[in-house]
Scaffold this motif. Structure first.
Motif, PDB file in Angstrom:
ATOM      1  N   ALA A 165       6.804  43.526  17.994  1.00  0.00           N
ATOM      2  CA  ALA A 165       7.711  42.416  16.848  1.00  0.00           C
ATOM      3  C   ALA A 165       9.445  42.889  15.905  1.00  0.00           C
ATOM      4  N   HIS A 166       8.827  44.345  15.952  1.00  0.00           N
ATOM      5  CA  HIS A 166      10.281  44.847  15.368  1.00  0.00           C
ATOM      6  C   HIS A 166      11.251  44.929  16.287  1.00  0.00           C
ATOM      7  N   LYS A 167      11.323  45.027  17.756  1.00  0.00           N
ATOM      8  CA  LYS A 167      12.302  44.420  18.279  1.00  0.00           C
ATOM      9  C   LYS A 167      13.609  43.497  18.058  1.00  0.00           C
ATOM     10  N   VAL A 168      11.846  42.490  17.774  1.00  0.00           N
ATOM     11  CA  VAL A 168      12.274  41.498  18.269  1.00  0.00           C
ATOM     12  C   VAL A 168      13.075  40.988  16.859  1.00  0.00           C
ATOM     13  N   ALA A 169      12.273  41.616  15.520  1.00  0.00           N
ATOM     14  CA  ALA A 169      13.184  41.338  14.373  1.00  0.00           C
ATOM     15  C   ALA A 169      14.466  41.850  13.952  1.00  0.00           C
ATOM     16  N   THR A 170      14.783  43.238  15.078  1.00  0.00           N
ATOM     17  CA  THR A 170      16.092  44.153  14.641  1.00  0.00           C
ATOM     18  C   THR A 170      16.519  43.434  16.320  1.00  0.00           C
ATOM     19  N   ALA A 171      16.557  42.329  16.433  1.00  0.00           N
ATOM     20  CA  ALA A 171      17.377  41.964  17.463  1.00  0.00           C
ATOM     21  C   ALA A 171      18.653  40.529  17.137  1.00  0.00           C
ATOM     22  N   ASP A 172      19.554  40.362  18.037  1.00  0.00           N
ATOM     23  CA  ASP A 172      20.590  39.418  17.752  1.00  0.00           C
ATOM     24  C   ASP A 172      20.124  38.464  18.542  1.00  0.00           C
ATOM     25  N   ALA A 173      20.195  37.746  17.485  1.00  0.00           N
ATOM     26  CA  ALA A 173      19.909  35.884  17.959  1.00  0.00           C
ATOM     27  C   ALA A 173      20.582  35.181  19.048  1.00  0.00           C
ATOM     28  N   VAL A 174      21.248  35.609  19.013  1.00  0.00           N
ATOM     29  CA  VAL A 174      22.077  35.130  20.337  1.00  0.00           C
ATOM     30  C   VAL A 174      22.424  35.678  21.865  1.00  0.00           C
ATOM     31  N   GLU A 175      22.007  37.221  21.619  1.00  0.00           N
ATOM     32  CA  GLU A 175      22.001  38.263  22.686  1.00  0.00           C
ATOM     33  C   GLU A 175      20.306  37.415  23.279  1.00  0.00           C
ATOM     34  N   LEU A 176      19.375  37.479  22.210  1.00  0.00           N
ATOM     35  CA  LEU A 176      18.065  37.541  23.064  1.00  0.00           C
ATOM     36  C   LEU A 176      17.584  35.708  23.097  1.00  0.00           C
ATOM     37  N   TYR A 177      18.539  34.772  22.650  1.00  0.00           N
ATOM     38  CA  TYR A 177      18.110  33.905  23.362  1.00  0.00           C
ATOM     39  C   TYR A 177      18.773  33.736  24.784  1.00  0.00           C
ATOM     40  N   GLU A 178      19.672  34.941  24.693  1.00  0.00           N
ATOM     41  CA  GLU A 178      21.087  34.745  26.255  1.00  0.00           C
ATOM     42  C   GLU A 178      19.727  34.570  27.071  1.00  0.00           C
ATOM     43  N   THR A 179      19.512  36.046  26.938  1.00  0.00           N
ATOM     44  CA  THR A 179      18.509  36.964  27.726  1.00  0.00           C
ATOM     45  C   THR A 179      16.684  36.214  28.579  1.00  0.00           C
ATOM     46  N   ILE A 180      16.622  35.660  26.814  1.00  0.00           N
ATOM     47  CA  ILE A 180      15.243  34.363  27.627  1.00  0.00           C
ATOM     48  C   ILE A 180      15.725  33.375  28.275  1.00  0.00           C
ATOM     49  N   LYS A 181      16.796  32.574  28.398  1.00  0.00           N
ATOM     50  CA  LYS A 181      17.227  31.363  28.640  1.00  0.00           C
ATOM     51  C   LYS A 181      17.416  32.199  30.125  1.00  0.00           C
ATOM     52  N   GLU A 182      18.314  32.855  30.612  1.00  0.00           N
ATOM     53  CA  GLU A 182      18.540  33.216  31.708  1.00  0.00           C
ATOM     54  C   GLU A 182      17.157  33.963  32.772  1.00  0.00           C
ATOM     55  N   PHE A 183      16.475  34.213  31.950  1.00  0.00           N
ATOM     56  CA  PHE A 183      14.625  35.002  32.774  1.00  0.00           C
ATOM     57  C   PHE A 183      13.910  33.615  32.692  1.00  0.00           C
ATOM     58  N   ASN A 184      14.298  32.998  32.100  1.00  0.00           N
ATOM     59  CA  ASN A 184      13.251  31.666  31.918  1.00  0.00           C
ATOM     60  C   ASN A 184      13.804  31.311  33.848  1.00  0.00           C
ATOM     61  N   GLN A 185      14.962  30.202  33.277  1.00  0.00           N
ATOM     62  CA  GLN A 185      15.563  30.210  34.858  1.00  0.00           C
ATOM     63  C   GLN A 185      15.394  31.254  35.706  1.00  0.00           C
ATOM     64  N   GLU A 186      15.492  32.296  35.435  1.00  0.00           N
ATOM     65  CA  GLU A 186      14.925  32.803  36.817  1.00  0.00           C
ATOM     66  C   GLU A 186      13.603  32.079  37.466  1.00  0.00           C
ATOM     67  N   HIS A 187      12.313  32.228  36.617  1.00  0.00           N
ATOM     68  CA  HIS A 187      10.881  32.966  37.090  1.00  0.00           C
ATOM     69  C   HIS A 187      10.396  31.393  36.139  1.00  0.00           C
ATOM     70  N   GLN A 188      11.017  30.409  35.498  1.00  0.00           N
ATOM     71  CA  GLN A 188      10.248  29.054  35.957  1.00  0.00           C
ATOM     72  C   GLN A 188       9.158  29.170  35.051  1.00  0.00           C
ATOM     73  N   LEU A 189       8.684  29.899  33.883  1.00  0.00           N
ATOM     74  CA  LEU A 189       7.587  30.196  33.372  1.00  0.00           C
ATOM     75  C   LEU A 189       7.187  29.102  32.435  1.00  0.00           C
ATOM     76  N   TYR A 190       8.309  28.119  31.424  1.00  0.00           N
ATOM     77  CA  TYR A 190       8.375  27.366  31.158  1.00  0.00           C
ATOM     78  C   TYR A 190       9.498  25.424  31.349  1.00  0.00           C
ATOM     79  N   LYS A 191       9.249  24.841  30.520  1.00  0.00           N
ATOM     80  CA  LYS A 191       9.926  23.627  32.056  1.00  0.00           C
ATOM     81  C   LYS A 191      11.126  23.544  30.335  1.00  0.00           C
ATOM     82  N   GLY A 192      10.558  23.204  29.037  1.00  0.00           N
ATOM     83  CA  GLY A 192      11.314  23.125  28.353  1.00  0.00           C
ATOM     84  C   GLY A 192      12.265  24.873  27.389  1.00  0.00           C
ATOM     85  N   ASN A 193      13.355  24.541  27.193  1.00  0.00           N
ATOM     86  CA  ASN A 193      14.443  25.401  26.831  1.00  0.00           C
ATOM     87  C   ASN A 193      14.001  25.993  25.406  1.00  0.00           C
ATOM     88  N   ILE A 194      14.347  26.509  24.400  1.00  0.00           N
ATOM     89  CA  ILE A 194      14.274  27.310  23.230  1.00  0.00           C
ATOM     90  C   ILE A 194      15.515  27.685  23.108  1.00  0.00           C
TER      91      ILE A 194
END
Length: 107
Positions: free
Chosen positions: A57-86
């Motif tokens: 939780a601490h790493k999320v709390a100190t994350a850059d939200a834009v960087e976190l968004y891009e990282t998760i978007k890319e990960f989900n595109q690759e692994h297709q864990l959920y259909k919607g986008n965050i």
């Protein structure tokens, strides 16, 4: 009950030995549990955060939200864990909510 039993390195070592489970597996469970303490974070999103390196939780709390968004978007595109986008706004909310999580767990 698991939360209280795993707050310190020593308590996790003792529990892993008692249950005869791998300490790294227990630590992974603790980190997923920590992430799930963030408001609105369910098991799948906790797994995604963990998988992309925001494993507390601490790493999320100190994350850059834009960087976190891009990282998760890319990960989900690759692994297709959920259909919607965050969305980027959702990621801002996740970071803000993570700031409310107390740092109770010793890593």
């Amino acid at each position: 009950q698991l939360f209280e039993l795993t707050l310190t390195r020593e308590s996790r070592r003792l529990l892993a030995d008692q249950l005869e489970i791998d300490r790294h597996d227990l630590l992974r469970l603790v980190k997923l549990m920590d992430l799930s303490r963030i408001k609105y974070v369910g098991h799948t999103f906790a797994y995604v955060l963990y998988a992309v390196g925001y494993d507390t939780a601490h790493k999320v709390a100190t994350a850059d939200a834009v960087e976190l968004y891009e990282t998760i978007k890319e990960f989900n595109q690759e692994h297709q864990l959920y259909k919607g986008n965050i969305g980027a706004k959702d990621m801002n909310v996740a970071v803000l909510c993570a700031m409310d999580v107390t740092e109770d767990i010793e890593y």
